[in-house]
Enzyme design. Structure first.
Site, short mmCIF file in Angstrom:
data_model
loop_
_atom_site.label_atom_id
_atom_site.label_comp_id
_atom_site.label_asym_id
_atom_site.label_seq_id
_atom_site.Cartn_x
_atom_site.Cartn_y
_atom_site.Cartn_z
NE ARG A 165 -3.07 0.13 3.20
CZ ARG A 165 -2.45 0.31 4.39
NH1 ARG A 165 -1.82 1.44 4.63
NH2 ARG A 165 -2.49 -0.63 5.31
CE1 TYR B 228 -16.15 11.23 -16.53
CE2 TYR B 228 -15.83 11.16 -14.16
CZ TYR B 228 -16.15 10.53 -15.34
OH TYR B 228 -16.47 9.20 -15.32
CG ASP C 145 -9.53 15.76 -15.73
OD1 ASP C 145 -8.85 15.13 -16.56
OD2 ASP C 145 -10.55 15.31 -15.18
CE LYS D 294 -12.25 7.49 -18.84
NZ LYS D 294 -12.57 8.76 -18.21
C1 LIG Z 1 -13.08 9.24 -16.96
C2 LIG Z 1 -12.74 10.59 -16.48
C3 LIG Z 1 -12.53 10.84 -15.11
C4 LIG Z 1 -12.74 9.78 -14.05
O1 LIG Z 1 -11.81 8.75 -14.17
P1 LIG Z 1 -12.15 7.24 -13.73
O2 LIG Z 1 -10.86 6.54 -14.08
O3 LIG Z 1 -13.31 6.77 -14.53
O4 LIG Z 1 -12.41 7.26 -12.27
C5 LIG Z 1 -12.16 12.12 -14.74
N1 LIG Z 1 -12.01 13.10 -15.66
C6 LIG Z 1 -12.22 12.89 -16.96
C7 LIG Z 1 -12.04 14.02 -17.92
C8 LIG Z 1 -12.59 11.63 -17.42
O5 LIG Z 1 -12.80 11.45 -18.73
#
Ligand SMILES: *Cc1c(COP(=O)(O)O)cnc(C)c1O
Length: 384
Positions: free
Chosen positions: A51, A103, A175, A200
């Site tokens: 962890r 998001y 982000d 992604k």
């Molecule tokens: C998918 C996404 C998230 C969240 O990520 P997870 O891996 O699904 O928890 C946050 N910001 C953006 C822009 C995303 O596309």
């Protein structure tokens, strides 16, 4: 060992991913272990419990820090877990200025969980940086933005917002999930922290979830490393290994995503059944010049508007190659309907305010042959 003097593609293959010193294996081993044998009391090789630390995770964190041009990185079990870790920078009474169209999971976390701890949020349209300045209070500690936004691909001038934040001694987080560090590197433009859902483009193969916070100061590693150890929302060694593998081809994948994105957007823009295309790479996008200035390409995320909900439904029923599904950033092209899928929980009133109509369709263009994707969309549009 970082090699910052090398180009992006070289660093994507090598940084954090040197051959294993023990065996020479060219790939970082997958360290499936919860604990580590200690030589004697108080003496170990740098890892004591997974962890708190794992060599596969260390490798991924070194790789991602290098690619974003940051000082360090900490990975978490999902993008949302990374944003939750970001929030631990805040205390009761602190205030955050956040982009109004970030998001949906981010606003859900802020408005339904984090507010209960006495942290306040103001949502503004960050495409005008002056809106950020106007929202800043004496208690503001963080400005969090996303650019481009989902699904209407509105941009925020990262450098302009970073300058406003720094005038006020406030940290700025970005982000960067939609662009990946190949196409956009917010730290070069002044951001303090970059966040990704590695689910992604970074992982890129739609086969694992993950999140990362890339920091620019030693305190970020101390703080977020402490959060990993204390809250436990870490990324498993196997998912770390998948992202390490994904990152090696990030540059070639993103070049193909970007090329295909431009071709598909150009096709849609000239199609008579498509009312409007939202893609920063098109010269008619109102922020095309900003896109050229702050990014290294336009990527493969876009949305387009059809006449009606019925038309959108028919298109989504008719595509054969594009896969109907949420998420984005994988090698396969994904198509979705924001009003009933990603933005269903946003509510009709807010969707109307943001401009997300029932005829809007979102595309995450994959790395297939662009001609095949265009032919698929063309045959589906012909049915409308
Ligand atoms: C998918 C996404 C998230 C969240 O990520 P997870 O891996 O699904 O928890 C946050 N910001 C953006 C822009 C995303 O596309």
């Amino acid at each position: 060992m970082t090699k910052r003097n090398f180009g992006f593609s070289t660093r994507a293959v090598h940084d954090g991913q040197a051959p294993d010193p023990q065996t020479g294996a060219v790939n970082v081993p997958l360290y499936l272990t919860s604990t580590y044998a200690q030589e004697e009391v108080g003496k170990h090789k740098g890892w004591d419990y997974s962890r708190a630390g794992n060599p596969t995770r260390d490798a991924l964190e070194a790789s991602l820090a290098s690619l974003e041009g940051g000082a360090n990185a900490c990975v978490f079990g999902s993008g949302m877990a990374a944003i939750m870790a970001l929030v631990t920078l805040l205390r009761t009474g602190d205030h955050v200025v956040c982009g109004e169209n970030v998001y949906g999971g981010t606003t859900r976390l802020f408005n339904q969980i984090v507010v209960n701890y006495g942290i306040e949020f103001t949502y503004v349209d960050t495409s005008d940086p002056e809106n950020v300045r106007r929202a800043i209070r004496p208690t503001t500690k963080l400005v969090h933005i996303e650019t481009p936004t989902n699904p209407l691909m509105t941009l925020t001038d990262i450098r302009a917002v970073a300058d406003i934040c720094h005038e006020h001694g406030i940290d700025m987080s970005v982000d960067n999930t939609f662009m990946s560090p190949f196409l956009q590197r917010p730290i070069e433009l002044g951001a303090d922290i970059v966040m990704h859902s590695t689910t992604k483009f970074l992982n890129g193969h739609s086969d694992g979830l993950g999140g990362v916070l890339v920091g620019t100061r030693p305190e970020h590693k101390e703080k977020f490393g402490f959060v990993q150890k204390s809250t436990g929302g870490i990324l498993s060694p196997f998912e770390c290994w998948l992202v390490l593998r994904g990152v090696k081809t990030l540059a070639v994948r993103m070049k193909q995503h970007d090329e295909n994105g431009r071709k598909v957007a150009a096709f849609l823009a000239q199609h008579k059944k498509v009312k409007k295309v939202f893609y920063p790479g098109l010269p008619q996008h109102p922020q095309h010049e900003l896109a050229k200035r702050q990014s290294y390409g336009f990527g493969s995320m876009m949305s387009f508007e059809l006449e009606s909900f019925e038309a959108a439904k028919e298109l989504l029923r008719s595509v054969r190659l594009c896969i109907l599904g949420e998420s984005l950033g994988g090698v396969e092209t994904l198509i979705s309907h924001p009003a009933t899928m990603t933005h269903a929980a946003t509510g009709a009133a807010m969707r109307a305010r943001l401009g997300i109509t029932d005829g809007l369709v979102r595309l995450s263009v994959g790395i297939e042959d662009a001609d095949d994707l265009i032919a698929d969309l063309d045959q589906a549009l012909a049915k409308l």
